[in-house]
Design a protein around this motif. Structure first.
Motif, PDB file in Angstrom:
ATOM      1  N   GLY A  16       0.801  -1.223   0.000  1.00  0.00           N
ATOM      2  CA  GLY A  16       0.000   0.000   0.000  1.00  0.00           C
ATOM      3  C   GLY A  16       0.831   1.267   0.000  1.00  0.00           C
ATOM      4  O   GLY A  16       2.044   1.255   0.230  1.00  0.00           O
ATOM      5  N   SER A  17       0.155   2.387  -0.218  1.00  0.00           N
ATOM      6  CA  SER A  17       0.860   3.654  -0.390  1.00  0.00           C
ATOM      7  C   SER A  17       1.639   4.089   0.849  1.00  0.00           C
ATOM      8  O   SER A  17       2.741   4.618   0.725  1.00  0.00           O
ATOM      9  N   ASP A  18       1.102   3.875   2.064  1.00  0.00           N
ATOM     10  CA  ASP A  18       1.852   4.253   3.270  1.00  0.00           C
ATOM     11  C   ASP A  18       3.143   3.454   3.384  1.00  0.00           C
ATOM     12  O   ASP A  18       4.207   4.007   3.676  1.00  0.00           O
ATOM     13  N   GLY A  19       3.054   2.153   3.160  1.00  0.00           N
ATOM     14  CA  GLY A  19       4.245   1.311   3.205  1.00  0.00           C
ATOM     15  C   GLY A  19       5.237   1.680   2.127  1.00  0.00           C
ATOM     16  O   GLY A  19       6.446   1.709   2.369  1.00  0.00           O
ATOM     17  N   CYS A  20       4.732   1.973   0.925  1.00  0.00           N
ATOM     18  CA  CYS A  20       5.608   2.385  -0.174  1.00  0.00           C
ATOM     19  C   CYS A  20       6.310   3.697   0.145  1.00  0.00           C
ATOM     20  O   CYS A  20       7.520   3.826  -0.067  1.00  0.00           O
ATOM     21  N   ASP A  21       5.552   4.662   0.664  1.00  0.00           N
ATOM     22  CA  ASP A  21       6.144   5.971   0.975  1.00  0.00           C
ATOM     23  C   ASP A  21       7.277   5.843   1.984  1.00  0.00           C
ATOM     24  O   ASP A  21       8.353   6.416   1.809  1.00  0.00           O
ATOM     25  N   THR A  22       7.039   5.079   3.039  1.00  0.00           N
ATOM     26  CA  THR A  22       8.068   4.895   4.063  1.00  0.00           C
ATOM     27  C   THR A  22       9.275   4.166   3.494  1.00  0.00           C
ATOM     28  O   THR A  22      10.420   4.579   3.694  1.00  0.00           O
ATOM     29  N   ALA A  23       9.033   3.092   2.774  1.00  0.00           N
ATOM     30  CA  ALA A  23      10.135   2.306   2.209  1.00  0.00           C
ATOM     31  C   ALA A  23      10.950   3.123   1.216  1.00  0.00           C
ATOM     32  O   ALA A  23      12.186   3.059   1.225  1.00  0.00           O
ATOM     33  N   VAL A  24      10.293   3.888   0.369  1.00  0.00           N
ATOM     34  CA  VAL A  24      11.005   4.697  -0.621  1.00  0.00           C
ATOM     35  C   VAL A  24      11.837   5.778   0.070  1.00  0.00           C
ATOM     36  O   VAL A  24      12.962   6.071  -0.352  1.00  0.00           O
ATOM     37  N   LEU A  25      11.328   6.350   1.153  1.00  0.00           N
ATOM     38  CA  LEU A  25      12.111   7.325   1.918  1.00  0.00           C
ATOM     39  C   LEU A  25      13.369   6.669   2.482  1.00  0.00           C
ATOM     40  O   LEU A  25      14.468   7.230   2.398  1.00  0.00           O
ATOM     41  N   VAL A  26      13.232   5.482   3.028  1.00  0.00           N
ATOM     42  CA  VAL A  26      14.391   4.773   3.590  1.00  0.00           C
ATOM     43  C   VAL A  26      15.391   4.438   2.485  1.00  0.00           C
ATOM     44  O   VAL A  26      16.602   4.650   2.640  1.00  0.00           O
ATOM     45  N   VAL A  27      14.910   3.928   1.349  1.00  0.00           N
ATOM     46  CA  VAL A  27      15.799   3.640   0.211  1.00  0.00           C
ATOM     47  C   VAL A  27      16.545   4.906  -0.188  1.00  0.00           C
ATOM     48  O   VAL A  27      17.762   4.900  -0.390  1.00  0.00           O
ATOM     49  N   SER A  28      15.828   6.006  -0.294  1.00  0.00           N
ATOM     50  CA  SER A  28      16.434   7.271  -0.710  1.00  0.00           C
ATOM     51  C   SER A  28      17.531   7.711   0.253  1.00  0.00           C
ATOM     52  O   SER A  28      18.626   8.111  -0.177  1.00  0.00           O
ATOM     53  N   GLU A  29      17.261   7.636   1.545  1.00  0.00           N
ATOM     54  CA  GLU A  29      18.253   8.063   2.534  1.00  0.00           C
ATOM     55  C   GLU A  29      19.491   7.171   2.519  1.00  0.00           C
ATOM     56  O   GLU A  29      20.622   7.659   2.530  1.00  0.00           O
ATOM     57  N   LEU A  30      19.284   5.865   2.494  1.00  0.00           N
ATOM     58  CA  LEU A  30      20.429   4.946   2.519  1.00  0.00           C
ATOM     59  C   LEU A  30      21.227   5.030   1.222  1.00  0.00           C
ATOM     60  O   LEU A  30      22.466   4.996   1.240  1.00  0.00           O
ATOM     61  N   PHE A  31      20.543   5.128   0.089  1.00  0.00           N
ATOM     62  CA  PHE A  31      21.223   5.231  -1.199  1.00  0.00           C
ATOM     63  C   PHE A  31      22.009   6.542  -1.274  1.00  0.00           C
ATOM     64  O   PHE A  31      23.163   6.566  -1.710  1.00  0.00           O
ATOM     65  N   THR A  32      21.392   7.632  -0.837  1.00  0.00           N
ATOM     66  CA  THR A  32      22.074   8.931  -0.835  1.00  0.00           C
ATOM     67  C   THR A  32      23.335   8.879   0.010  1.00  0.00           C
ATOM     68  O   THR A  32      24.389   9.386  -0.395  1.00  0.00           O
ATOM     69  N   ASN A  33      23.255   8.262   1.194  1.00  0.00           N
ATOM     70  CA  ASN A  33      24.445   8.140   2.044  1.00  0.00           C
ATOM     71  C   ASN A  33      25.554   7.376   1.336  1.00  0.00           C
ATOM     72  O   ASN A  33      26.723   7.747   1.431  1.00  0.00           O
ATOM     73  N   ALA A  34      25.212   6.316   0.626  1.00  0.00           N
ATOM     74  CA  ALA A  34      26.221   5.541  -0.091  1.00  0.00           C
ATOM     75  C   ALA A  34      26.867   6.373  -1.200  1.00  0.00           C
ATOM     76  O   ALA A  34      28.071   6.256  -1.454  1.00  0.00           O
ATOM     77  N   VAL A  35      26.081   7.220  -1.847  1.00  0.00           N
ATOM     78  CA  VAL A  35      26.613   8.067  -2.921  1.00  0.00           C
ATOM     79  C   VAL A  35      27.509   9.166  -2.349  1.00  0.00           C
ATOM     80  O   VAL A  35      28.615   9.400  -2.828  1.00  0.00           O
ATOM     81  N   ILE A  36      27.047   9.821  -1.304  1.00  0.00           N
ATOM     82  CA  ILE A  36      27.755  10.985  -0.767  1.00  0.00           C
ATOM     83  C   ILE A  36      28.971  10.611   0.068  1.00  0.00           C
ATOM     84  O   ILE A  36      30.007  11.256  -0.007  1.00  0.00           O
ATOM     85  N   HIS A  37      28.851   9.567   0.866  1.00  0.00           N
ATOM     86  CA  HIS A  37      29.873   9.290   1.877  1.00  0.00           C
ATOM     87  C   HIS A  37      30.829   8.155   1.540  1.00  0.00           C
ATOM     88  O   HIS A  37      31.581   7.712   2.415  1.00  0.00           O
ATOM     89  N   THR A  38      30.795   7.651   0.309  1.00  0.00           N
ATOM     90  CA  THR A  38      31.753   6.635  -0.096  1.00  0.00           C
ATOM     91  C   THR A  38      32.373   7.045  -1.429  1.00  0.00           C
ATOM     92  O   THR A  38      31.899   7.960  -2.091  1.00  0.00           O
ATOM     93  N   SER A  39      33.404   6.355  -1.813  1.00  0.00           N
ATOM     94  CA  SER A  39      34.019   6.605  -3.114  1.00  0.00           C
ATOM     95  C   SER A  39      33.629   5.496  -4.098  1.00  0.00           C
ATOM     96  O   SER A  39      34.371   5.175  -5.009  1.00  0.00           O
ATOM     97  N   SER A  40      32.453   4.947  -3.902  1.00  0.00           N
ATOM     98  CA  SER A  40      31.974   3.836  -4.723  1.00  0.00           C
ATOM     99  C   SER A  40      31.674   4.271  -6.151  1.00  0.00           C
ATOM    100  O   SER A  40      31.324   5.412  -6.409  1.00  0.00           O
ATOM    101  N   LYS A  41      31.775   3.323  -7.042  1.00  0.00           N
ATOM    102  CA  LYS A  41      31.383   3.530  -8.439  1.00  0.00           C
ATOM    103  C   LYS A  41      29.945   3.065  -8.659  1.00  0.00           C
ATOM    104  O   LYS A  41      29.236   3.608  -9.491  1.00  0.00           O
ATOM    105  N   THR A  42      29.535   2.032  -7.912  1.00  0.00           N
ATOM    106  CA  THR A  42      28.168   1.525  -8.009  1.00  0.00           C
ATOM    107  C   THR A  42      27.598   1.298  -6.611  1.00  0.00           C
ATOM    108  O   THR A  42      28.339   1.106  -5.656  1.00  0.00           O
ATOM    109  N   VAL A  43      26.278   1.331  -6.537  1.00  0.00           N
ATOM    110  CA  VAL A  43      25.556   1.051  -5.304  1.00  0.00           C
ATOM    111  C   VAL A  43      24.495   0.009  -5.635  1.00  0.00           C
ATOM    112  O   VAL A  43      23.816   0.107  -6.658  1.00  0.00           O
ATOM    113  N   THR A  44      24.383  -1.002  -4.781  1.00  0.00           N
ATOM    114  CA  THR A  44      23.408  -2.073  -4.975  1.00  0.00           C
ATOM    115  C   THR A  44      22.296  -1.920  -3.948  1.00  0.00           C
ATOM    116  O   THR A  44      22.557  -1.720  -2.769  1.00  0.00           O
TER     117      THR A  44
END
Length: 145
Positions: free
Chosen positions: A51-79
């Protein structure tokens, strides 16, 4: 909602017994890929009937964790890996290990644009942890899956 002591730093992600749904996607470690990660996560979660509430929360968490991997590492890819059972959603984000990447809490001022990501993750999830993989679990709402 979330427990105040839900962090299990250094613990591996929990095993999802009887995983009904699972997807893994790799994206470049750049700012534009964060939006793509949100889009892919949302598309998969919706296709799984979450449902939309679960999707909204999950997408926010994905966004935060993915952003941290992009900003705070020297990685070329993120999984990003998503797995869902009838009662739990597991989100995992893994950088490629090409640099120091242990997440930590930041102290953000009122006007700072960043520094709140892990606090958001902590407040919106049942459990989360860091290590080689940063992960978080969310409960599946009744009637969803």
């Amino acid at each position: 909602m979330a427990l105040s002591d839900a962090t299990t730093t250094g613990a591996p992600p929990p095993a999802l017994e009887g995983t009904a749904h699972r997807v893994v996607f790799d994206l470049p470690a750049d700012g534009q890929a964060v939006g793509e990660a949100r889009h892919l996560a949302l598309a998969h979660l919706r296709s799984w009937g979450i449902g939309s509430d679960g999707c909204d929360t999950a997408v926010l968490v994905v966004s935060e964790l993915f952003t941290n991997a992009v900003i705070h590492t020297s990685s070329k890819t993120v999984t990003c890996s998503l797995g869902a059972t009838s009662d739990q959603l597991l989100i995992q984000v893994l950088d490629d290990g090409s640099g120091h990447s242990a997440p930590n809490f930041q102290k953000a001022g009122l006007r700072d644009e960043g520094g709140r990501g892990l606090m958001l993750v902590k407040s919106m999830t049942e459990r989360w942890g860091v290590g080689r993989v940063v992960w978080a679990t969310l409960p599946m709402a009744e009637g969803q899956e």
